[in-house]
Design a protein around this motif. Sequence first.
Motif, mmCIF file in Angstrom:
data_model
loop_
_atom_site.group_PDB
_atom_site.id
_atom_site.type_symbol
_atom_site.label_atom_id
_atom_site.label_comp_id
_atom_site.label_asym_id
_atom_site.label_seq_id
_atom_site.Cartn_x
_atom_site.Cartn_y
_atom_site.Cartn_z
ATOM 1 N N ASN A 64 -18.119 -16.064 35.940
ATOM 2 C CA ASN A 64 -18.708 -17.361 36.370
ATOM 3 C C ASN A 64 -18.142 -17.817 37.766
ATOM 4 O OD1 ASN A 64 -19.568 -17.784 33.727
ATOM 5 N ND2 ASN A 64 -17.737 -18.824 32.992
ATOM 6 N N THR A 68 -29.885 -18.320 31.803
ATOM 7 C CA THR A 68 -28.609 -19.145 31.539
ATOM 8 C C THR A 68 -28.527 -19.235 30.173
ATOM 9 O OG1 THR A 68 -29.889 -21.086 32.007
ATOM 10 C CG2 THR A 68 -28.792 -19.984 34.082
ATOM 11 N N GLU A 69 -27.359 -19.008 29.699
ATOM 12 C CA GLU A 69 -26.811 -19.284 28.282
ATOM 13 C C GLU A 69 -25.559 -20.189 28.385
ATOM 14 O OE1 GLU A 69 -26.447 -15.164 27.605
ATOM 15 O OE2 GLU A 69 -28.321 -15.516 26.304
ATOM 16 N N PRO A 70 -24.980 -20.737 27.399
ATOM 17 C CA PRO A 70 -23.725 -21.634 27.223
ATOM 18 C C PRO A 70 -22.706 -20.997 27.859
ATOM 19 C CG PRO A 70 -24.860 -21.820 25.132
ATOM 20 C CD PRO A 70 -25.857 -20.850 25.873
ATOM 21 N N LYS A 71 -22.527 -19.800 27.759
ATOM 22 C CA LYS A 71 -21.309 -19.068 28.241
ATOM 23 C C LYS A 71 -21.468 -17.936 29.380
ATOM 24 C CE LYS A 71 -18.448 -20.229 24.295
ATOM 25 N NZ LYS A 71 -17.440 -19.863 23.225
ATOM 26 N N ALA A 72 -22.746 -17.709 29.664
ATOM 27 C CA ALA A 72 -22.934 -16.638 30.622
ATOM 28 C C ALA A 72 -24.268 -16.953 31.178
ATOM 29 C CB ALA A 72 -22.866 -15.353 29.631
#
Length: 68
Positions: free
Chosen positions: A59, A37-41
């Motif tokens: 998302n 998990t990353e901030p935007k993906a």
Amino acid sequence: MTDVSHNERLADHFPNGGWRKSSYSDPTGNNCVEVLTEPKAVQVRDSKDTTIPACVPRNSAWLEVLAV
């Protein structure tokens, strides 16, 4: 200076580069999925063969997976 990929930088800070094995993964090594998990993906990969590129779901699709 050599450019380093985001996953390589994560590897400096997190075990396995930040990848987490799904709690639904089979303990015998079958049906294994890892998630990053990353901030935007979110990235999803087969933990049995990490040389295969990860899947990056939209998302809305990832939220549907979490709702199951």
